[in-house]
Design a protein around this motif. Structure first.
Motif, PDB file in Angstrom:
ATOM      1  N   ARG A 271       0.837  -1.206   0.000  1.00  0.00           N
ATOM      2  CA  ARG A 271       0.000   0.000   0.000  1.00  0.00           C
ATOM      3  C   ARG A 271       0.865   1.248   0.000  1.00  0.00           C
ATOM      4  NH1 ARG A 271       0.132  -3.557   4.128  1.00  0.00           N
ATOM      5  NH2 ARG A 271      -0.547  -2.084   5.752  1.00  0.00           N
ATOM      6  N   VAL A 272       0.419   2.243  -0.762  1.00  0.00           N
ATOM      7  CA  VAL A 272       1.090   3.535  -0.829  1.00  0.00           C
ATOM      8  C   VAL A 272       0.054   4.609  -0.505  1.00  0.00           C
ATOM      9  CG1 VAL A 272       2.351   5.178  -2.278  1.00  0.00           C
ATOM     10  CG2 VAL A 272       2.699   2.704  -2.589  1.00  0.00           C
ATOM     11  N   VAL A 273       0.353   5.454   0.487  1.00  0.00           N
ATOM     12  CA  VAL A 273      -0.553   6.534   0.886  1.00  0.00           C
ATOM     13  C   VAL A 273       0.140   7.867   0.617  1.00  0.00           C
ATOM     14  CG1 VAL A 273      -1.831   7.597   2.782  1.00  0.00           C
ATOM     15  CG2 VAL A 273      -1.653   5.102   2.640  1.00  0.00           C
ATOM     16  N   LEU A 274      -0.549   8.739  -0.116  1.00  0.00           N
ATOM     17  CA  LEU A 274       0.006  10.042  -0.505  1.00  0.00           C
ATOM     18  C   LEU A 274      -0.649  11.134   0.327  1.00  0.00           C
ATOM     19  CD1 LEU A 274      -0.128   9.534  -4.389  1.00  0.00           C
ATOM     20  CD2 LEU A 274       1.759   8.990  -2.821  1.00  0.00           C
ATOM     21  N   MET A 275       0.181  11.846   1.126  1.00  0.00           N
ATOM     22  CA  MET A 275      -0.331  12.923   1.979  1.00  0.00           C
ATOM     23  C   MET A 275       0.485  14.204   1.857  1.00  0.00           C
ATOM     24  SD  MET A 275      -1.488  11.188   5.574  1.00  0.00           S
ATOM     25  CE  MET A 275      -2.761  12.405   5.871  1.00  0.00           C
ATOM     26  N   GLY A 276       1.485  14.218   0.990  1.00  0.00           N
ATOM     27  CA  GLY A 276       2.398  15.351   0.915  1.00  0.00           C
ATOM     28  C   GLY A 276       1.936  16.434  -0.033  1.00  0.00           C
ATOM     29  N   GLY A 277       2.892  17.248  -0.475  1.00  0.00           N
ATOM     30  CA  GLY A 277       2.548  18.412  -1.281  1.00  0.00           C
ATOM     31  C   GLY A 277       3.136  18.416  -2.674  1.00  0.00           C
ATOM     32  N   ILE A 278       3.616  17.262  -3.154  1.00  0.00           N
ATOM     33  CA  ILE A 278       4.239  17.199  -4.473  1.00  0.00           C
ATOM     34  C   ILE A 278       3.309  17.816  -5.519  1.00  0.00           C
ATOM     35  CG2 ILE A 278       5.021  15.644  -6.299  1.00  0.00           C
ATOM     36  CD1 ILE A 278       6.962  15.764  -4.011  1.00  0.00           C
ATOM     37  N   GLY A 302      -4.784   8.554  -2.043  1.00  0.00           N
ATOM     38  CA  GLY A 302      -4.531   9.823  -1.391  1.00  0.00           C
ATOM     39  C   GLY A 302      -5.334   9.907  -0.109  1.00  0.00           C
ATOM     40  N   GLN A 303      -4.848  10.733   0.820  1.00  0.00           N
ATOM     41  CA  GLN A 303      -5.561  10.910   2.080  1.00  0.00           C
ATOM     42  C   GLN A 303      -5.329  12.325   2.582  1.00  0.00           C
ATOM     43  OE1 GLN A 303      -7.613   8.733   3.576  1.00  0.00           O
ATOM     44  NE2 GLN A 303      -8.087  10.203   5.212  1.00  0.00           N
TER      45      GLN A 303
END
Length: 362
Positions: A271-278, A302-303
């Protein structure tokens, strides 16, 4: 009451008298004891991040406080209760896809903007009105050091992401952006949730050493060199086994290649969760190979923030000591020194550096 007001982007905050908030039905009034000043607050107030705040506005992302008034719909909250105010406000008229605003900070879409107009002001003030469902009781110990507990504004973010990714006890977690303020929190929260080991990549060797020193052998630091394939190989090797989950918390200025290198270390069915600002400030978007995602059955999601129940969970982790606030470096500022607090936070955004504003009335 007194509050710090953003009158226009690029201008210092102005501390002045403003009318006391008047809570409506479904809201409580809280005396703010402490609120966290995020390291990138100066970028928000300066207009660099182009957040959808509408001046004049009292900013501030959640806080620790005491209830001054509770409405008839509050059956357990009482005046005087010590509480955490979750800034994540959700519309009440769509259970499936509610609009979201971060009170005093940001919003999503037209519906979120409407919420932000209704709950316009945040925690940089002596008083704040908050939806009843966004107020959560705190243990008495939080009243001894509310500035330290204001770090809930940081820790609640990766906790929401780790819940979304379904982190299980004993799993191996990789935190992309581990040497930053939110990323280092993800390391601490992941370990508190039972991660067997946490891979922590970064270029800041001092920050990597700090993480390794604080958490011991469960943390596996990786010094990145900037070459995508080599960095991916180094992260995989440091895990000494399959990486079950990756959470990305890289800031807007980071290259998308860094996020991609970290994401592609995850195992089959990982699992990959994206929470950053890229990509929020321009630059290349994240491009993950379609065949790699499909053939390895990778879950990518995304989360933004976390569910209401996440507040209960993160407070429990803190109250139990599983997530320890004691080692964090906290600097507090009174309301009159709000601009000093914003400047200090900007220059102290490393692992476990916290800046707090403490605006109670005298």
């Amino acid at each position: 009451m007194r509050a710090a007001v953003l009158t226009e982007f690029g201008a210092p905050l102005t501390v002045r008298e403003v009318p006391d908030p008047e809570p409506a039905g479904g809201e409580v009034l809280v005396e703010v004891l402490a609120t966290c000043v995020l390291p990138y607050a100066a970028e928000v107030f300066g207009g660099v991040r182009n957040y959808p705040l509408v001046p004049p506005v009292v900013p501030g992302l959640g806080g620790v406080g005491r209830i001054v008034h509770a409405g008839a719909d509050a059956t357990r909250l009482c005046v005087g209760d010590l509480v955490w105010c979750d800034p994540t406000v959700r519309s009440r008229d769509d259970a499936l896809t509610p609009d979201i605003a971060l009170q005093g900070w940001s919003s999503r879409g037209d519906g979120g903007a409407r919420l932000a107009r209704h709950l316009h002001d945040g925690a940089f003030a002596e008083l704040m009105r908050v939806p009843t469902e966004n107020v959560f009781p705190l243990p008495a110990a939080a009243g001894d050091d509310p500035a330290r507990w204001a770090a809930l504004a940081v820790h609640a973010v990766p906790y929401g992401g780790l819940l979304a990714g379904g982190l299980q006890a004993g799993e191996t977690l990789l935190v992309s952006g581990a040497t930053g303020n939110f990323g280092s929190s993800a390391v601490a929260v992941g370990l508190a949730m039972g991660a067997g080991r946490v891979v922590v990549p970064g270029r800041n060797r001092a920050a990597l050493a700090l993480l390794a020193d604080r958490f011991g052998p469960r943390v596996r630091p990786v010094a990145l060199g900037g070459e995508e394939a080599a960095d991916r190989a180094a992260m995989s090797a440091a895990a000494d086994g399959p990486i079950d989950m990756v959470i990305d918390l890289l800031p807007p200025g980071a290259p998308s290649s860094a996020a991609r290198a970290a994401a592609m270390t995850v195992r089959e069915y990982g699992r990959v969760v994206l929470m950053g600002g890229i990509g929020m400030l321009g630059g290349d978007d994240l491009a993950l190979p379609y065949p790699w995602i499909m053939r390895n059955s990778i879950t990518v999601r995304g989360q933004w923030m976390g569910p209401r129940t996440a507040n209960v969970g993160i407070i429990r982790l803190l109250a139990s000591g599983a997530l320890d606030l004691a080692p964090e470096r906290v600097r507090s500022f009174p309301l009159d020194a709000v601009n000093d607090a914003v400047a200090y936070a900007a220059s102290h955004g490393g692992p476990f550096d916290r800046t707090a504003l403490t605006p109670p009335a005298g």
